[in-house]
Design an enzyme around this catalytic site. Structure first.
Site, mmCIF file in Angstrom:
data_model
loop_
_atom_site.group_PDB
_atom_site.id
_atom_site.type_symbol
_atom_site.label_atom_id
_atom_site.label_comp_id
_atom_site.label_asym_id
_atom_site.label_seq_id
_atom_site.Cartn_x
_atom_site.Cartn_y
_atom_site.Cartn_z
ATOM 1 N N ASP A 49 0.826 -1.209 0.000
ATOM 2 C CA ASP A 49 0.000 0.000 0.000
ATOM 3 C C ASP A 49 0.863 1.264 0.000
ATOM 4 O O ASP A 49 2.021 1.248 0.418
ATOM 5 C CB ASP A 49 -0.887 0.050 1.257
ATOM 6 C CG ASP A 49 -2.009 -0.956 1.239
ATOM 7 O OD1 ASP A 49 -2.133 -1.713 0.255
ATOM 8 O OD2 ASP A 49 -2.773 -0.996 2.224
ATOM 9 N N HIS A 100 -5.727 2.534 -4.298
ATOM 10 C CA HIS A 100 -5.786 2.622 -2.844
ATOM 11 C C HIS A 100 -6.799 3.713 -2.476
ATOM 12 O O HIS A 100 -7.847 3.420 -1.914
ATOM 13 C CB HIS A 100 -4.401 2.926 -2.295
ATOM 14 C CG HIS A 100 -4.269 2.750 -0.814
ATOM 15 N ND1 HIS A 100 -5.016 1.843 -0.096
ATOM 16 C CD2 HIS A 100 -3.454 3.367 0.099
ATOM 17 C CE1 HIS A 100 -4.665 1.906 1.193
ATOM 18 N NE2 HIS A 100 -3.730 2.825 1.326
ATOM 19 N N HIS A 104 -5.773 9.940 0.814
ATOM 20 C CA HIS A 104 -5.342 8.955 1.821
ATOM 21 C C HIS A 104 -5.730 9.453 3.207
ATOM 22 O O HIS A 104 -4.968 10.118 3.908
ATOM 23 C CB HIS A 104 -3.838 8.700 1.743
ATOM 24 C CG HIS A 104 -3.414 7.484 2.510
ATOM 25 N ND1 HIS A 104 -3.232 7.486 3.862
ATOM 26 C CD2 HIS A 104 -3.182 6.218 2.099
ATOM 27 C CE1 HIS A 104 -2.881 6.280 4.267
ATOM 28 N NE2 HIS A 104 -2.837 5.488 3.209
ATOM 29 N N HIS A 195 3.883 -2.135 3.193
ATOM 30 C CA HIS A 195 3.852 -0.780 2.656
ATOM 31 C C HIS A 195 5.164 -0.481 1.940
ATOM 32 O O HIS A 195 6.237 -0.677 2.515
ATOM 33 C CB HIS A 195 3.602 0.239 3.776
ATOM 34 C CG HIS A 195 2.272 0.066 4.438
ATOM 35 N ND1 HIS A 195 2.045 -0.901 5.400
ATOM 36 C CD2 HIS A 195 1.086 0.699 4.252
ATOM 37 C CE1 HIS A 195 0.786 -0.840 5.787
ATOM 38 N NE2 HIS A 195 0.183 0.110 5.106
#
Length: 246
Positions: A49, A100, A104, A195
């Protein structure tokens, strides 16, 4: 019941509907989202991610290429536009690139109409960048509100969660602790989240060679999400089994 208490009761009921039920049924129970593959098959999906980031994603890609492994990257489209050469490398080396988020931010902190639009915005942006219509999307922190769920349905994408949370983003994480967490949690059919950018990128690139070595030594086939056999959206029966711990 006095008017202030009615207001409080209404707020509580609204919060339960908007956040509580999606948290319990979707985020914890897996209703309508993909949480794992076939538990009878010694196979795991490797996902990343928050990227791409040239300082860390490149190191992750070097390790994956050396190991002959392809993975799934849930990207932030703005970073994909900023780093087109890195995005092209992801695609050229056969990795799966999925959305994603456009923004964010934890779903619970977004205004409902913003949370509703975000899956669609991110999906359209990734389609423009890759030329392929995404089937899946993972919201930041794996968090859902009712608006997130409805936004995914309106966009035609399926949410994706995980079975292995390596905590590579934690302040006290080290490459050794991240490697140990994956080894402790992984099971056949699992989905691993790491990540390649953000706080997790401090530990993940250094941990990844050992993680892959451990997985291969234990007989796991490491694949991108698209190749995870038996992956499907969870049903109410699955939710019941999950919440009962079975």
């Amino acid at each position: 019941m006095t008017r202030p208490w009615r207001w409080l009761a209404g707020i509580a009921a609204g919060a339960a509907l908007y956040i509580g039920l999606p948290y319990l049924l979707v985020q914890r129970g897996g209703l309508g989202i993909v949480t794992r593959g076939d538990p009878a098959r010694r196979q795991v999906a490797l996902t990343f991610d928050d990227g791409p980031d040239p300082r860390s994603t490149s190191l992750v890609l070097d390790t994956l290429r050396a190991a002959g492994v392809q993975a799934t990257f849930f990207i932030l489209p703005a970073l994909g536009r900023q780093h087109p050469d890195l995005l092209r490398r992801l695609l050229d080396e056969g990795h799966e690139v999925l959305p994603h988020a456009h923004r964010h931010q934890h779903a619970w902190t977004l205004l409902p109409w913003v949370a509703f639009r975000d899956p669609g915005q991110a999906t359209r942006e990734v389609e423009q960048l890759t030329g392929t219509r995404p089937r899946f999307q993972r919201p930041p922190h794996g968090a859902y509100s009712l608006a997130t769920v409805l936004g995914q349905h309106a966009t035609g994408v399926t949410g994706v969660h995980w079975t292995v949370e390596a905590r590579d983003w934690a302040a006290d994480a080290t490459p050794d602790t991240v490697r140990a967490e994956v080894a402790r949690q992984v099971t056949p059919g699992g989905i691993i989240v790491l990540h390649d950018a953000g706080p997790g990128a401090r530990t993940t690139p250094a941990a990844l060679p050992g993680i892959l070595e451990d997985l291969h030594s234990r007989g796991f086939e490491v694949v991108p999400l698209r190749d995870l056999r038996g992956a499907r959206p969870g049903t109410l029966r699955d939710v019941w089994r999950t919440l009962r711990g079975r």
